[in-house]
Design a protein around this motif. Sequence first.
Motif, PDB file in Angstrom:
ATOM      1  N   GLY A 143      10.447  -9.364  17.014  1.00  0.00           N
ATOM      2  CA  GLY A 143      10.789  -7.952  16.927  1.00  0.00           C
ATOM      3  C   GLY A 143      11.127  -7.531  15.506  1.00  0.00           C
ATOM      4  N   ALA A 144      11.810  -8.407  14.762  1.00  0.00           N
ATOM      5  CA  ALA A 144      12.113  -8.093  13.365  1.00  0.00           C
ATOM      6  C   ALA A 144      10.850  -8.089  12.508  1.00  0.00           C
ATOM      7  N   LEU A 145       9.932  -9.050  12.737  1.00  0.00           N
ATOM      8  CA  LEU A 145       8.680  -9.079  11.979  1.00  0.00           C
ATOM      9  C   LEU A 145       7.834  -7.838  12.261  1.00  0.00           C
ATOM     10  N   ARG A 146       7.932  -7.329  13.491  1.00  0.00           N
ATOM     11  CA  ARG A 146       7.141  -6.148  13.839  1.00  0.00           C
ATOM     12  C   ARG A 146       7.571  -4.930  13.040  1.00  0.00           C
ATOM     13  N   GLN A 147       8.820  -4.891  12.594  1.00  0.00           N
ATOM     14  CA  GLN A 147       9.307  -3.751  11.829  1.00  0.00           C
ATOM     15  C   GLN A 147       8.860  -3.779  10.375  1.00  0.00           C
ATOM     16  N   ILE A 148       8.290  -4.900   9.930  1.00  0.00           N
ATOM     17  CA  ILE A 148       7.781  -4.969   8.559  1.00  0.00           C
ATOM     18  C   ILE A 148       6.403  -4.304   8.524  1.00  0.00           C
ATOM     19  N   ALA A 149       6.255  -3.302   7.684  1.00  0.00           N
ATOM     20  CA  ALA A 149       4.979  -2.599   7.578  1.00  0.00           C
ATOM     21  C   ALA A 149       3.868  -3.577   7.222  1.00  0.00           C
ATOM     22  N   ILE A 150       2.718  -3.392   7.864  1.00  0.00           N
ATOM     23  CA  ILE A 150       1.618  -4.346   7.709  1.00  0.00           C
ATOM     24  C   ILE A 150       1.174  -4.459   6.255  1.00  0.00           C
ATOM     25  N   PHE A 151       1.236  -3.351   5.505  1.00  0.00           N
ATOM     26  CA  PHE A 151       0.775  -3.396   4.116  1.00  0.00           C
ATOM     27  C   PHE A 151       1.727  -4.172   3.213  1.00  0.00           C
ATOM     28  N   ALA A 152       2.948  -4.431   3.684  1.00  0.00           N
ATOM     29  CA  ALA A 152       3.882  -5.195   2.864  1.00  0.00           C
ATOM     30  C   ALA A 152       3.443  -6.647   2.703  1.00  0.00           C
ATOM     31  N   TRP A 153       2.559  -7.118   3.590  1.00  0.00           N
ATOM     32  CA  TRP A 153       2.094  -8.503   3.502  1.00  0.00           C
ATOM     33  C   TRP A 153       0.948  -8.677   2.508  1.00  0.00           C
TER      34      TRP A 153
END
Length: 399
Positions: A245-255
């Motif tokens: 759930g915490a990883l899901r809150q990281i915007a995909i473009f941040a990776w």
Amino acid sequence: GGAPIEILRQYIEEQQTPNQDACGVRALDLGLNPEASRAYGEAAAVLRLPRALLIRRLILPAALPSFMAGVRLALSAGWSSLLAVELLASSEGIGYLMVWARQLFMLDIVFVCIAVIGVVGVSMDLFIGRADRKLVHWPHPPTAQLNRGRAQSGWAAWYLPIALLLLWQAAYQLQWVDRQILVSPLLVLQTTWAGLLDGSLPGAMLMSLSRTLGGLLLGGLAGFSIGLLLGLSKPAERLFGPSLGALRQIAIFAWVPLLTAWFGLGEPAKWVFVSFAAFFPLYIATQRSVANQSPQLAEAARVLRLSPLQRLGRLVLPGAAPGIFGGLRLSLIYAWLGTIGSEYFMPSNGGIGSLMIGAQQLLRMDVIMAGMLLVGLTGALLNFLGQRIEARATRWRHA
């Protein structure tokens, strides 16, 4: 404000006789499911509610659950879009800091930025969730059951596109915008046709679609497997659910800076990025559909003395199929968007996104708009294909 039914009951108690001067209401569409809209509309028509009171005490409270769900989605999409803009072209912001750290190969700063992005995303989601619970404090149907509205059919669906096309042509003819920036729609169609004939556009589209399907296969399979595991096992959900759930809150473009540092700008980085985009929709849909099944299915499995594999194949998966295939449709859309994003941020080895980036460097706005046209049409086609697969795989649901 309060629950619409409670407001109507209070209004009946306060005003025993209808207001003869009030504005009568014959129909009411609150954007809810048809039964709720019809019930509210009939109650408002019987009470002859004044229009101002109707909007303030009935329509707005009834539409508030859907509005809050839209605010949560809009905030998440806006946060992701802001990061994408800062990664592409900005001289400040956390996205620019990540790009700067990636160029200097200072991955510790990249990790810190990713952590900050995740904390900000979780904080915004918690804030909106708390505001949702505070504002919508009455029982209401889940957002997934809300009516999506009636789609326009026939010529009515073409009014806005035709009007925008005419406005575009007028802006070009009257030179409201520099013609090197806003080209004629006829030139865009000619460029699209020429690109189709010489094979440049179909070749780029096929390469992009291959990345979409490959990333969907990897990310979707991982999302389905992990979602099924966490949906069936409560200990696994308690152990791994909060982290996912915490990883899901990281915007995909941040990776993107981290993936390019690990995998470069080649195909592996693009496939991993698309897999990330396709993973979470199917994971969430599978986990929730399996975990929220009726307890009667477990009782039926015990009565029939089904083995774990028989229970999974005959009860769990068929019962969760509507949610799973709905998540698959979303994963298909997200995979396509992730493909275009990966080709923007990693412009190499072809693809429609790389073609558009190359056209931007040459200031070929006709090629860029032709690519945008094909991207939009392909996205609509994939969405239609996902809807057909979902409807066909769950056709027994309406029997």
